[in-house]
Design an enzyme around this catalytic site. Structure first.
Site, short mmCIF file in Angstrom:
data_model
loop_
_atom_site.label_atom_id
_atom_site.label_comp_id
_atom_site.label_asym_id
_atom_site.label_seq_id
_atom_site.Cartn_x
_atom_site.Cartn_y
_atom_site.Cartn_z
CG HIS A 7 -27.79 -27.21 14.39
ND1 HIS A 7 -27.86 -25.85 14.23
CD2 HIS A 7 -26.76 -27.64 13.64
CE1 HIS A 7 -26.92 -25.48 13.38
NE2 HIS A 7 -26.22 -26.54 13.02
CG HIS A 27 -18.91 -31.07 12.38
ND1 HIS A 27 -20.28 -30.95 12.32
CD2 HIS A 27 -18.53 -31.49 11.16
CE1 HIS A 27 -20.70 -31.28 11.12
NE2 HIS A 27 -19.65 -31.60 10.38
CD GLU A 78 -21.48 -32.97 15.46
OE1 GLU A 78 -22.35 -32.92 16.33
OE2 GLU A 78 -21.13 -31.96 14.80
N1 PXP Z 1 -25.09 -31.39 15.80
C1 PXP Z 1 -24.55 -31.25 14.57
C2 PXP Z 1 -24.67 -32.39 13.61
C3 PXP Z 1 -23.85 -30.09 14.21
O1 PXP Z 1 -23.31 -29.97 13.00
C4 PXP Z 1 -23.72 -29.06 15.17
C5 PXP Z 1 -22.94 -27.82 14.82
O2 PXP Z 1 -21.62 -28.18 14.58
C6 PXP Z 1 -24.32 -29.25 16.43
C7 PXP Z 1 -25.00 -30.43 16.71
C8 PXP Z 1 -24.22 -28.21 17.51
O3 PXP Z 1 -24.97 -27.08 17.14
P1 PXP Z 1 -24.80 -25.73 17.94
O4 PXP Z 1 -23.39 -25.25 17.72
O5 PXP Z 1 -25.84 -24.83 17.34
O6 PXP Z 1 -25.06 -26.03 19.39
#
Ligand code: PXP
Length: 241
Positions: free
Chosen positions: A192, A44, A71
């Site tokens: 997330h 990301h 992302e």
């Molecule tokens: N999906 C998105 C859109 C995110 O922004 C993130 C964090 O960068 C994640 C998934 C992954 O989340 P986590 O780091 O809490 O596993």
């Protein structure tokens, strides 16, 4: 079929950047994640490059053998240019503000329908699969279908937060959202705050779950269990049959 595990390696870049050198080596860790069984790598890159740098994305792309998922917010022209240059397997569009600590809401697919439609068409014309980050809200899923996206990514923070109090209640909006997505023939990703504690139940309950992207908890668990074991533990949690 079990959902695929895409490891988000932002945290590795955060550790590396804290000292200015190349330890830990982000590319090596990504390749090791694949060797240990991860079926995808997620990054990301944010405009301030506080963790993943744009150069990292170019470095990783030719070396990965699993699905590369990038992302970010397409409102940043730099992000659009990067994704179109790298042509990953998947782009996940996230409505983040600049400098935001982490993603904290999904798209309003009704208000931003036309914008998303135009943006998604650009990525699809380049042969890149698209996913859009959405809250578990049937109205937003229906709106997502109209944007032309291939997939949605369900924003799972609320599930993760409520899991320990009442997992049956926490999962309900996600089951409803997933059923709507399945009916509309939208592929389903999720991410997330998924963790070893809450992942298995999520995978068991969500019909048609294709992919989870996990970073924070997985990298934190790796401090105790090691990266290889940790990836195996997450893969095991995703086994539903
Ligand atoms: N999906 C998105 C859109 C995110 O922004 C993130 C964090 O960068 C994640 C998934 C992954 O989340 P986590 O780091 O809490 O596993």
């Amino acid at each position: 079929m079990n959902a695929k595990l895409s490891v988000n390696i932002n945290k590795i870049a955060t550790i590396r950047n804290s000292r200015g050198g190349n330890t830990p080596n982000l590319v090596k860790i990504a390749l090791d994640c694949e060797r240990y069984g991860a079926q995808g790598i997620t990054v990301h890159p944010r405009p301030d490059e506080r963790h993943i740098r744009y150069k990292d994305v170019h470095d990783l792309s030719p070396l990965l053998s699993t699905e590369f998922n990038i992302e970010g917010n397409p409102k940043e022209q730099k992000f659009m240019d990067l994704v179109l240059a790298v042509k990953p397997a998947q782009v996940t569009l996230v409505p983040d503000g600049t400098g935001q600590l982490t993603s904290d809401h999904g798209w309003d697919t009704v208000t931003h329908k036309e914008y998303l439609k135009d943006t998604i068409a650009v990525f699809k014309a380049a042969g890149i699969r698209t996913s859009i980050f959405v809250d578990a809200d049937v109205k937003m899923i229906t709106g997502a279908k109209e944007t032309g996206t291939d997939r949605i990514e369900l924003y799972t923070e609320s599930y993760a937060k409520e899991y320990s109090q009442n997992k049956e209640a926490a999962i309900q909006p996600f089951i409803a959202a997933a059923k709507a997505a399945n009916e509309l023939k939208l592929g389903i990703n999720a991410g997330h705050d998924l963790s070893l504690e809450n992942l298995k139940y999520f995978a068991q309950q969500i019909p048609g779950l294709l992919e989870v992207s996990i970073g924070h908890a997985l990298i934190s668990d790796a401090l105790y269990f090691g990266l290889e074991n940790t990836i195996q533990l997450y893969l095991r949690a995703l086994k539903v049959n």
